[in-house]
Structure formats: structure tokens, C-alpha cells
Design a protein around this motif. Sequence first.
Motif, PDB file in Angstrom:
ATOM      1  N   ALA A 195      26.521  11.646  18.488  1.00  0.00           N
ATOM      2  CA  ALA A 195      26.737  10.821  17.289  1.00  0.00           C
ATOM      3  C   ALA A 195      26.272   9.396  17.520  1.00  0.00           C
ATOM      4  N   LEU A 196      26.488   8.878  18.722  1.00  0.00           N
ATOM      5  CA  LEU A 196      26.090   7.504  19.030  1.00  0.00           C
ATOM      6  C   LEU A 196      24.580   7.365  19.192  1.00  0.00           C
ATOM      7  N   PHE A 237      33.164   2.674  19.976  1.00  0.00           N
ATOM      8  CA  PHE A 237      31.975   2.850  20.810  1.00  0.00           C
ATOM      9  C   PHE A 237      30.728   2.278  20.132  1.00  0.00           C
ATOM     10  N   ARG A 238      30.651   2.387  18.802  1.00  0.00           N
ATOM     11  CA  ARG A 238      29.523   1.772  18.089  1.00  0.00           C
ATOM     12  C   ARG A 238      29.544   0.245  18.270  1.00  0.00           C
ATOM     13  N   ILE A 239      30.722  -0.354  18.209  1.00  0.00           N
ATOM     14  CA  ILE A 239      30.842  -1.800  18.409  1.00  0.00           C
ATOM     15  C   ILE A 239      30.390  -2.175  19.813  1.00  0.00           C
ATOM     16  N   ALA A 240      30.872  -1.426  20.813  1.00  0.00           N
ATOM     17  CA  ALA A 240      30.491  -1.708  22.199  1.00  0.00           C
ATOM     18  C   ALA A 240      28.998  -1.482  22.406  1.00  0.00           C
ATOM     19  N   GLN A 241      28.447  -0.480  21.749  1.00  0.00           N
ATOM     20  CA  GLN A 241      27.010  -0.202  21.847  1.00  0.00           C
ATOM     21  C   GLN A 241      26.197  -1.394  21.341  1.00  0.00           C
ATOM     22  N   THR A 252      32.970  -5.782  28.365  1.00  0.00           N
ATOM     23  CA  THR A 252      33.693  -4.997  27.360  1.00  0.00           C
ATOM     24  C   THR A 252      34.791  -4.183  28.039  1.00  0.00           C
ATOM     25  N   VAL A 253      35.972  -4.176  27.398  1.00  0.00           N
ATOM     26  CA  VAL A 253      37.148  -3.487  27.942  1.00  0.00           C
ATOM     27  C   VAL A 253      37.748  -2.616  26.848  1.00  0.00           C
ATOM     28  N   LEU A 254      38.024  -1.363  27.193  1.00  0.00           N
ATOM     29  CA  LEU A 254      38.616  -0.412  26.246  1.00  0.00           C
ATOM     30  C   LEU A 254      40.065  -0.129  26.640  1.00  0.00           C
ATOM     31  N   GLY A 255      40.969  -0.158  25.659  1.00  0.00           N
ATOM     32  CA  GLY A 255      42.361   0.193  25.890  1.00  0.00           C
ATOM     33  C   GLY A 255      42.997   0.641  24.594  1.00  0.00           C
ATOM     34  N   GLY A 256      44.317   0.823  24.593  1.00  0.00           N
ATOM     35  CA  GLY A 256      45.021   1.202  23.382  1.00  0.00           C
ATOM     36  C   GLY A 256      45.681   2.563  23.469  1.00  0.00           C
ATOM     37  N   PRO A 269      31.144   9.340  33.377  1.00  0.00           N
ATOM     38  CA  PRO A 269      30.446   8.085  33.675  1.00  0.00           C
ATOM     39  C   PRO A 269      29.787   7.441  32.453  1.00  0.00           C
ATOM     40  N   ARG A 270      29.391   8.254  31.466  1.00  0.00           N
ATOM     41  CA  ARG A 270      28.671   7.698  30.314  1.00  0.00           C
ATOM     42  C   ARG A 270      29.538   6.743  29.488  1.00  0.00           C
ATOM     43  N   VAL A 271      30.854   6.868  29.585  1.00  0.00           N
ATOM     44  CA  VAL A 271      31.727   5.926  28.887  1.00  0.00           C
ATOM     45  C   VAL A 271      31.401   4.492  29.313  1.00  0.00           C
ATOM     46  N   PHE A 272      30.967   4.336  30.566  1.00  0.00           N
ATOM     47  CA  PHE A 272      30.746   3.004  31.115  1.00  0.00           C
ATOM     48  C   PHE A 272      29.347   2.465  30.810  1.00  0.00           C
ATOM     49  N   ASP A 273      28.586   3.202  30.008  1.00  0.00           N
ATOM     50  CA  ASP A 273      27.390   2.626  29.393  1.00  0.00           C
ATOM     51  C   ASP A 273      27.797   1.682  28.264  1.00  0.00           C
ATOM     52  N   TYR A 274      29.017   1.854  27.782  1.00  0.00           N
ATOM     53  CA  TYR A 274      29.523   1.074  26.655  1.00  0.00           C
ATOM     54  C   TYR A 274      30.614   0.089  27.090  1.00  0.00           C
TER      55      TYR A 274
END
Length: 635
Positions: A195-196, A237-241, A252-256, A269-274
Motif C-alpha cells: 500500500a505504501l 507510515f505515510r507521514i513518516a514516508q 522519527t519515533v513510533l509509539g502509542g 526491518p522494513r519498519v525502520f525505513d520509516y
Amino acid sequence: MSPAADLRVLSIIPPMTQLNTPYPSTAYLTGFLRGNGVAAVQADLALALVLELFSVAGLDRIKACIDALPAAAITPRVDAFRQQFPAYRATIAPTIAFLQSTDPTIAHRIVSRRFLPEGPRFASLDVYVDDDGGDPLAWAFGALGLHDRARHLATLYLNDLADVLRDAVDPRFEFVRYAESLAMSQPSFDPLACALDAPYTLVDEILHGLTCDAITTHQPRVVLISVPFPGAVYAAFRIAQTIKRQQPEIITVLGGGYVNTELRELAEPRVFDYFDYVTLDAGERPLLNLLAHWRGERERSALVRTFVRDPDSGAVQYLDSREPDIAFNHVGTPTWDGLPLRRYLSLLDMLNPMHRLWSDGRWNKLTVAHGCYWKQCSFCDVSLDYISRYDAASATTLVDRIEAIVAETGQTGFHFVDEAAPPKVLKALAQELIRRGVSISWWGNIRFEKSFNPELCQLLADSGCIAISGGLEVASDRLLKLMKKGVSVEQVARVTRAFTEAGVLVHAYLMYGFPTQTVQDTVDALEYVRQLFEEGCLQSGYFHRFTCTVHSPVGQNPDEYGVRLVPPPAGTFGKNDIAFIDPTGVDHDRLGVALNKALYNYMHGIALDQDVRAWFDIKVPRPKVARDVIARALG
């Protein structure tokens, strides 16, 4: 590394979350960071996206997308929108302004039913037409209630537009559950990655522009993206992209909440492309350690509850130096500074006076305690920090926070978003509010335990309590015991009656499909619910299907609940919901249709004297519950 003051932090609320009030995570983090000397700001891109889409310019862009579609792709509601486009274009700005409470006089035109174009959503009003063909909303609003009536019609209008957007522009679009299938208990990152990588939809284009604007405006060195639900993951993920493509040096840091429940075993590992970092549980301690690391004061190995990608191997690492969390009394006061509080939309989806609170009104969301003081319910994620680590603030601290928030926002409505607010804390809070003469309106979630006697319920009402919600779950003493709820149906009846008599609205969370629940259990539970509405103990409720999670007692000890787990597929991304086999073999989905239909009618005072078996489209047994058991329990 630069000093903390130079590490400007932007916290973002991604689409989609509530439209009537900001999700509180960024307010808490921003207040905490500012209290620690960090330059922190926040932005709500969920609200910004909706306001951009549902504007004159946004409708023009939607119309252009529709004009480019082949004829075979035009659905009836898209065609209806196209035919009435001039009317939609002329009414969108005043309707949004009305829902923002900045143009209240337009209500007179909205209620005329000759101002707004009406799409399929308005068909729901037909069920309310009386035998004389009169006003379909008179039962709810009477001769008055002009603004509420208009808000309901305007909400239907907005929902029609959302349906058109989903049909013609982005099939994943929802006001709350946006593209959630890409993330909800999704073991593989592949669907989200695909999707991304896909071309932008109109929604993506607008979100890209809003992200660029936020980065230009705030000039952050760090961006925190808080994802509460699966329906906010894709946009996060679109925002981080966008950030990584435009300014890759931004951290960039993801939480919640979603991360805390679904990504605890993250190995993708692909999560850390964003995202450079992914943190778990309460964010204050992980962020303090990250700030110290960025300043060069800590090694990376000293991070707390943080996933990173190893720069050498490319594998995901979990780092946790196991330092204590920040005490709840010291996390500081949340701040809504920087959020456009006057631009949120008060929607009126449900006419029920209690049910409407979730979408109507701008509530200051606040927590009176971290975690749950009970933490025993077998369906709940009691092994996770947000439930298991109970930590309450003093009443003095809570009222200090309340007064500061009222001074900042100018608004006195509060929604206490605890898992279950402790009765002792609520009592002390109520007494402190009354002692200081602080006038607010508040509502929140509790357990229906015996501590809530008539005297305490009246005290809470005197302090400003207007509504409470609580878990009745399956109204069956056998199943409540199995769930370890610590309450009985008769006790719930007495507590809810005490609140009702104090003038407090009561909402019950209800459940079906719990392990070993039989058809007889389901019928009996509905009979209990019918009687609770009939006796005026409940004003609102919601049935949800039981879901087994890997963090709950059922998921961790299935043998104790008579079920067998279905091994989940192997994966490196999300892990939360887990399928199970219940030997009862009951078709709970089919029963759920009847339960929700019955409850909808009960909330509107309809068919309260009808035999509950009439709601089911299959033959079900007679209730074993006496028709006056609740009345007798109330004495």
C-alpha cells in the motif's frame, strides 16, 4: 549533539482518530517534554485531513476524480453526488462551520430539509416516521432541540460524503477505521508495504501536503507519531514516508496504543525505513532516555523499551535497560497548546443522549490513574503495562491539572479515559473539586462495584459527573465469575440504579462470544439487559464480539476457559488477536446481529416489553431468567 532545547520535538496525531476532540497522547507528551525543558509542539493531521477533504476545494478534487472514472465504476451514491454536486459545493463550508459551532444560525436552514442535499444515509430517518407521516425526528427532539436536530442531519450529510469518497477515491477511507485491515493483527508487513509503494490516492496527496506544511511550520529535529488504533497505522507510515523522503535527517519515533499491543514482538526491518525508533508502553521514560542518547549522554544500549535496527546486521534489536517509569504524579499536565480547538467537529451520529458523548462536544481527555486497580478480567490485556502498572495521582494534583487545563482551553468538559477509574480516587477528586468550588462536567469509565453506593454516586454527581460507562460484559453470573469481573448482575443493577437516581447517565459495555458461552447464556443475558433498560438502570450500551488476545488470561491459559487456541501464522509484524476453537460450536456472529438490533431499540425505548426471542432469526430457547429478577433485586 545539540542541547535539549535545540531538539525541537513535533508530536503528530495521524489520521484517523476522533473528530470532535484531540486524541490525548500528544497533549500528554507535549506537556511532559515542555516540563523537562524540551521545545515541544504538536499537530493533529487527522483533523486537518478531514477539513481539507470536506471543503469547497476538496469537493472539487473529489469531483475531478469521479469525472476521470469509467462509467462502470460509478456507483449509485457516487452518481447521486455528481448529480447534486452544485448543492454539495454550496453547502459544505457552512455545514462544517456549523459543526464547529462557529455558524449556529444556519441550523434553521439545515432543519428545513430543503438546504442540504440528501443521500442514502438519510434513509435511516424513515424508520422513525410515525403512522401519521409526521416529523421523523420529533420523538427525539420534540418541537425544540433545533441545533441538535440540525447536527444530526449535518452528520448524515458528512457520512454521505465519506461514502462517496470511499466509493470513488479511496476504498479504505473511514472516519475512524481508515485502512485498518492493513495493520490489525497483521503478522506480515507485506500488505502495508504494498500500500505504501502504490501511487498516491487523493487522500494520500492531501496528507503528503499537510505533512510537508507541518514540517516547514515547526522545523522539528524529532517527530513523534502516536498510533492509538489500527485505523491510524497506514497514515502514520505515510507521514513518516514523506518525512524521510523530504528531510531524512529528521528523527522519527513510533509509539502509542497500537504499538503497545500489536508490535511487542516486532522483528520486521522494513519498519525502520520509516521510523528510526519504536517505543513501547508509557512514553515518558523511553523519550527521556532517547533525548539523553541524542545529546550524547547515553549509549544506545541504555535505551528503555525501544526497538532499533542494527546498522551492521540490519536486524531488529530490542533495547531495555529496565529503568523505573515516571510516577504518574510527576508526568505533568497535558497541554493542548498548538491544537486548533475551535475547529473540531461536534457530530451527532446516535440520538441516544449517552451514546452521543463519544462524538459530540470538545472534551478535555484526562487520566486520573495509570493502569487498572483491578487488573483481573480474563478477557483484558492485564499483562501489559497500560493495565498492570497501577499508579494513581493525588486529588490535589488532579484538580491542579484540571484547573490548568480549563485556564488554557477555556472549556470545562472532561472525559476521564481510565480503563476503570478507582472509586477511592474519584471520591477524593469529587471532594476536592467541591472544596475548591471548581465547576466542571465530567464522565468516565468505572467498574460496577459495590463501592459505588447511592451516597458516593450523589457525591460524584454533585462534583460534575454527568455520565459513566462500565463493563457488564455477558450478563451472566456464571460467565462473570469465569471472567473474574468481581461483580454480579444484581450488583450491577443496584450500582447503575444508584447512578441513574443521582441523575447520571449509564452506558454498559456488553460482550458476546466468550468461551463456553451457550445460546441459552446469550438469551438469558439479553433478558437481563432488557430488564436493566426497562427499570431505567441503563440508558445506553454497546455489544462487541469477544476477541481473544495473546496478552489476556484467556490467550495465555486457554485450558482454564475450555478452549483451544489456533496457532497464529508466523510473522515479523503485528501479533495480538488469536483465533480459538470453542467446543460449544455456537454461531455467535448470527446471534450478534439479534443482540445489536435489540440493543439499538432498547436505547431508544422501543420494545422493552417484548419477548427477547423475537429478535432472533433462528429458534432459541426460552429465557431461564424470571422477567422481574432485576426489579426484585432493586427491592
